[in-house]
Write an enzyme that holds these catalytic residues in place. Structure first.
Site, PDB file in Angstrom:
ATOM      1  N   LYS A  87      51.353 -20.198  13.069  1.00 43.43           N
ATOM      2  CA  LYS A  87      51.155 -21.129  11.594  1.00 43.43           C
ATOM      3  C   LYS A  87      52.085 -20.846  10.332  1.00 43.43           C
ATOM      4  O   LYS A  87      51.336 -19.456  10.938  1.00 43.43           O
ATOM      5  CB  LYS A  87      49.956 -21.871  11.664  1.00 43.43           C
ATOM      6  CG  LYS A  87      49.356 -23.164  10.972  1.00 43.43           C
ATOM      7  CD  LYS A  87      49.376 -24.687  11.680  1.00 43.43           C
ATOM      8  CE  LYS A  87      49.521 -25.868  11.195  1.00 43.43           C
ATOM      9  NZ  LYS A  87      48.923 -26.826  11.745  1.00 43.43           N
ATOM     10  N   GLY A 186      40.541 -42.907   7.351  1.00 41.15           N
ATOM     11  CA  GLY A 186      41.798 -42.194   6.563  1.00 41.15           C
ATOM     12  C   GLY A 186      42.963 -42.671   7.427  1.00 41.15           C
ATOM     13  O   GLY A 186      43.222 -42.731   8.338  1.00 41.15           O
ATOM     14  N   GLY A 188      46.045 -42.763   6.873  1.00 38.17           N
ATOM     15  CA  GLY A 188      47.631 -41.589   6.292  1.00 38.17           C
ATOM     16  C   GLY A 188      48.709 -42.239   8.206  1.00 38.17           C
ATOM     17  O   GLY A 188      47.861 -43.412   8.579  1.00 38.17           O
ATOM     18  N   VAL A 190      48.573 -41.004  10.753  1.00 38.96           N
ATOM     19  CA  VAL A 190      48.617 -40.977  12.132  1.00 38.96           C
ATOM     20  C   VAL A 190      47.392 -42.632  12.019  1.00 38.96           C
ATOM     21  O   VAL A 190      47.097 -43.340  12.706  1.00 38.96           O
ATOM     22  CB  VAL A 190      46.754 -39.615  12.320  1.00 38.96           C
ATOM     23  CG1 VAL A 190      46.720 -40.075  13.910  1.00 38.96           C
ATOM     24  CG2 VAL A 190      48.520 -39.082  12.556  1.00 38.96           C
TER      25      VAL A 190
HETATM   26  P1  NAI Z   1      47.670 -37.981   6.306  1.00 32.34           P
HETATM   27  O1  NAI Z   1      48.326 -37.229   4.658  1.00 32.34           O
HETATM   28  O2  NAI Z   1      49.725 -38.713   6.200  1.00 32.34           O
HETATM   29  O3  NAI Z   1      46.807 -38.627   5.653  1.00 32.34           O
HETATM   30  C1  NAI Z   1      46.097 -39.043   5.563  1.00 32.34           C
HETATM   31  C2  NAI Z   1      44.959 -39.774   4.639  1.00 32.34           C
HETATM   32  O4  NAI Z   1      43.677 -39.329   4.521  1.00 32.34           O
HETATM   33  C3  NAI Z   1      45.380 -40.165   3.442  1.00 32.34           C
HETATM   34  O5  NAI Z   1      45.786 -41.611   3.030  1.00 32.34           O
HETATM   35  C4  NAI Z   1      44.479 -39.627   2.202  1.00 32.34           C
HETATM   36  O6  NAI Z   1      43.985 -40.820   0.683  1.00 32.34           O
HETATM   37  C5  NAI Z   1      42.971 -40.270   3.364  1.00 32.34           C
HETATM   38  N1  NAI Z   1      41.584 -38.918   3.170  1.00 32.34           N
HETATM   39  C6  NAI Z   1      42.233 -37.422   2.353  1.00 32.34           C
HETATM   40  N2  NAI Z   1      40.499 -37.552   2.413  1.00 32.34           N
HETATM   41  C7  NAI Z   1      39.872 -38.463   2.482  1.00 32.34           C
HETATM   42  C8  NAI Z   1      38.270 -39.221   3.006  1.00 32.34           C
HETATM   43  N3  NAI Z   1      37.901 -38.159   2.491  1.00 32.34           N
HETATM   44  N4  NAI Z   1      38.192 -40.151   3.610  1.00 32.34           N
HETATM   45  C9  NAI Z   1      39.072 -41.445   3.880  1.00 32.34           C
HETATM   46  N5  NAI Z   1      40.222 -40.993   3.253  1.00 32.34           N
HETATM   47  C10 NAI Z   1      41.013 -39.657   3.322  1.00 32.34           C
HETATM   48  O7  NAI Z   1      48.267 -37.386   6.968  1.00 32.34           O
HETATM   49  P2  NAI Z   1      48.286 -37.741   8.644  1.00 32.34           P
HETATM   50  O8  NAI Z   1      49.440 -36.765   9.040  1.00 32.34           O
HETATM   51  O9  NAI Z   1      48.189 -38.728   8.872  1.00 32.34           O
HETATM   52  O10 NAI Z   1      46.901 -36.797   9.812  1.00 32.34           O
HETATM   53  C11 NAI Z   1      46.441 -37.483   9.401  1.00 32.34           C
HETATM   54  C12 NAI Z   1      45.051 -36.306  10.062  1.00 32.34           C
HETATM   55  O11 NAI Z   1      45.375 -35.635  11.298  1.00 32.34           O
HETATM   56  C13 NAI Z   1      44.739 -34.441   9.408  1.00 32.34           C
HETATM   57  O12 NAI Z   1      43.684 -33.271   9.325  1.00 32.34           O
HETATM   58  C14 NAI Z   1      46.335 -33.450   9.901  1.00 32.34           C
HETATM   59  O13 NAI Z   1      46.146 -32.857   9.601  1.00 32.34           O
HETATM   60  C15 NAI Z   1      46.014 -34.377  11.612  1.00 32.34           C
HETATM   61  N6  NAI Z   1      46.814 -34.185  12.337  1.00 32.34           N
HETATM   62  C16 NAI Z   1      48.049 -35.365  12.370  1.00 32.34           C
HETATM   63  C17 NAI Z   1      49.433 -35.055  12.478  1.00 32.34           C
HETATM   64  C18 NAI Z   1      50.608 -35.672  12.486  1.00 32.34           C
HETATM   65  O14 NAI Z   1      51.059 -35.766  13.796  1.00 32.34           O
HETATM   66  N7  NAI Z   1      51.064 -36.473  11.921  1.00 32.34           N
HETATM   67  C19 NAI Z   1      49.662 -34.494  14.519  1.00 32.34           C
HETATM   68  C20 NAI Z   1      48.140 -33.294  14.645  1.00 32.34           C
HETATM   69  C21 NAI Z   1      47.223 -33.510  13.558  1.00 32.34           C
END
Ligand code: NAI
Length: 365
Positions: A87, A186, A188, A190
């Site tokens: 990483k 969340g 986002g 995912v």
């Molecule tokens: P993202 O940044 O697109 O979405 C995260 C979402 O969570 C955002 O909408 C944000 O506003 C929301 N959020 C943040 N803090 C919050 C809280 N306290 N309560 C409620 N919502 C909150 O991130 P993404 O890509 O969707 O990833 C989500 C998780 O999955 C992360 O932990 C990431 O490390 C993990 N992950 C993602 C992968 C991917 O392919 N994108 C792969 C493996 C793991």
């Protein structure tokens, strides 16, 4: 493409027990401050995202990159992705300090590592950033365009969805999610995609996000019930799907859960390993996060196959996430142990036996 070596950088080697190599580059001229951790390459070259984050201290950044790199080793080993764990972190505010200059210098360091480490996307990094990095080094997964697999989020979400179906099969004897309630934290890349898959599978959704526009979107598109902040932990749902930040299940929040299973995409959901045991004691089925969210990794890894990236082949690999989780549920039940402990044991066993290690070179296209 850049043709530099690490000799072009003022590079500091940090010796960390249990890690193959940890390097730090801090440059006054460009403002770049980066740490790259290569945890273990038993299974293949280290693959893991770049996170750009305004860390409070160098120590905090180091701890984060070490923890994340180690997690990548176990994730990759367990799903037999043919890669090791690594990483990188850039100490910068992505909104204010991210620049082409910094990304280029970062790319040059990755290039200097000559393929021992391949970078991908993590927090603070966009697919466009990766495409720019890809112009300066081939050791990148997830760039957009002909060479890359693009945004991994749909594949991650599909793997989580498979994990939810596997949990349903284990708990209720059928993978059907018709009428099941799923609480998503969340929305986002995912979480929103997962909401979509779940909606079309007939599930009822409860959602929370700190971004009002996202909850509103889920309410409109999926008739989701919206809850505020921490209320999501106590939501009366069959399944809780954490898809925001890590470390959200701790001694306090684990007691508030009213669901029968936790299956989500967030990395490092458990604040510490004892929480996995507590979930087991509370008879809440836990899908170990590094298995449930392995879809994005499997998709990125598919870029380096001899025939080049093929989304259908990547999807077929992600389809196996559900089965991998189901066999963890079975073994944990047989042994009367926490699923999180069983998953860690399995990863260690595979690493020891080199089961699933890369047998042919990484192909660059
Ligand atoms: P993202 O940044 O697109 O979405 C995260 C979402 O969570 C955002 O909408 C944000 O506003 C929301 N959020 C943040 N803090 C919050 C809280 N306290 N309560 C409620 N919502 C909150 O991130 P993404 O890509 O969707 O990833 C989500 C998780 O999955 C992360 O932990 C990431 O490390 C993990 N992950 C993602 C992968 C991917 O392919 N994108 C792969 C493996 C793991």
């Amino acid at each position: 493409m850049t043709s530099n070596t690490l000799a072009d950088f003022e590079l500091k080697e940090i010796v960390v027990d249990g890690y193959e190599r940890v390097v730090e580059v801090q440059e006054e001229s460009s403002g770049l401050h980066v740490i790259i951790a290569i945890h273990d390459t038993t299974m293949g070259p280290a693959l893991g995202g770049l996170r750009i984050c305004p860390y409070e201290s160098c120590q905090e950044a180091l701890e984060d990159v070490l923890r994340l790199a180690e997690g990548m080793t176990y994730k990759s080993a367990l799903v037999e992705a043919g890669f090791g764990g690594g990483k990188s972190v850039m100490l910068a505010d992505p909104a204010r300090h991210k620049s082409r200059g910094l990304l280029r210098r970062y790319a040059e360091i990755v290039n200097g590592l000559e393929g021992v480490y391949l970078c991908g996307k993590d927090m603070g990094v966009s697919c466009d950033d990766l495409s720019y990095i890809r112009e300066h080094t081939p050791h990148v997964a997830g760039a957009v365009g002909a060479q890359g697999s693009g945004d991994p989020s749909p594949f991650t979400a599909w793997g989580v969805f498979q994990g939810i179906q596997a949990a349903a099969r284990w708990l209720w004897g059928s993978p059907s999610l018709e009428g099941r309630k799923v609480a998503i934290q969340g929305l986002g890349g995912v979480g929103m995609r997962l909401a979509d898959f779940l909606f079309w599978a007939g599930a009822e959704l409860i959602v929370a996000d700190i971004d009002e526009s996202r909850v509103e979107q889920a309410r409109q598109l999926y008739h989701a019930q919206v809850v505020r902040g921490g209320e999501i932990f106590g939501a009366e749902a069959d399944i809780f799907a954490p898809c925001a930040r890590g470390g959200i299940l701790d001694a306090e929040t684990v007691e508030r859960l009213r669901c029968q299973a936790v299956v989500g995409g967030a990395n490092n959901q458990l604040a510490d390993p004892s929480i996995g045991v507590r979930l087991h004691e509370r008879s809440i089925l836990y899908a170990p996060d590094f298995v449930a969210n392995a879809g994005g990794l499997l998709n990125g890894a598919a870029e380096f196959e001899p025939e080049g990236y093929n989304p259908s082949i990547a999807r077929a690999k992600v389809d196996q996430v559900g089965e991998a989780l189901y066999s963890i549920y079975e073994r944990a039940s047989r042994e009367g142990r926490a699923t999180s402990d069983v998953a860690m044991d399995l990863a260690h066993q595979k690493l020891k036996a080199r089961e699933g290690a890369r047998r042919y070179p990484v192909y660059y296209h």
